[in-house]
Design a protein around this motif. Sequence first.
Motif, short mmCIF file in Angstrom:
data_model
loop_
_atom_site.label_atom_id
_atom_site.label_comp_id
_atom_site.label_asym_id
_atom_site.label_seq_id
_atom_site.Cartn_x
_atom_site.Cartn_y
_atom_site.Cartn_z
N GLY A 116 0.80 -1.22 0.00
CA GLY A 116 0.00 0.00 0.00
C GLY A 116 0.83 1.27 0.00
N GLY A 149 -4.24 1.37 -2.57
CA GLY A 149 -5.51 0.67 -2.65
C GLY A 149 -5.44 -0.59 -3.51
N LEU A 155 -9.79 -7.12 -5.45
CA LEU A 155 -10.42 -7.09 -4.14
C LEU A 155 -11.48 -8.18 -4.03
CD1 LEU A 155 -10.83 -5.72 -1.39
CD2 LEU A 155 -12.42 -4.13 -2.51
N SER A 194 -11.43 -1.45 0.35
CA SER A 194 -10.37 -0.71 -0.33
C SER A 194 -10.93 0.08 -1.50
CB SER A 194 -9.28 -1.68 -0.82
OG SER A 194 -8.18 -0.96 -1.36
N THR A 200 -6.52 1.12 2.00
CA THR A 200 -7.13 -0.17 2.32
C THR A 200 -7.36 -0.28 3.82
OG1 THR A 200 -6.03 -1.22 0.43
CG2 THR A 200 -6.81 -2.68 2.18
#
Length: 217
Positions: A116, A149, A155, A194, A200
């Motif tokens: 990140g 992110g 995700l 996120s 996130t």
Amino acid sequence: RSRSEAELQNLKSQLNPHFLFNTLNNIYSLIQLDPNRAQQTVHDLSRLLRYVLYDSSQPTVPLKAEMDFLGNYIELMRIRLPRHVRLDVSLPENPSHTLVAPLLFISLVENAFKHGICPKEEGGVVRIRMIPLREKGLLCIRVLDNGVGIEPEQLQQLRTALEQPAPRWEHIGIYNVAARLRLLDARCRVVVRSRPGRGTAVILYLPLVENEEEFEE
């Protein structure tokens, strides 16, 4: 119960080599940058190893001890991170009274920094926030970063994988944490949120365990 304890110990043993490998890489980089400081760092590593090899052998440890360990590890990790990074931890009242599974946060924080924060030129911050939900008997822990992110498709794949985290050697990091939590209590879960470019949040729900003896006068 004995089978769950054996599986939990097996998952912990999978995490330890991952931790040691990354920590030794940190020290190697430090030796190249500042040999004089490396001597002190080796001493710091010995303290970390004591925690990993001995203190973490207990099923639970004081939350404060776990956070102290994490802070020491981040200081070692910071050697390999040329950008400005910061760890910000907010503990509940009486953190020594609250008990958690050992080595629970290190993979989550490491992932937040590496995946990140590091891709951002300006660096960033990883925040840990903890809220006791006493009416539910749970401890809510949030590991937040203001990094790059996660893309929506990735995700979704992550969330799907977390629904059935497999306790296999290749599943380290967040999968390891999710698998360990499932062994602790059926109410435990891991939630990931996120947004690309915004950061996130990894949210853990685990049993709230408090050492009642600490409250006795």
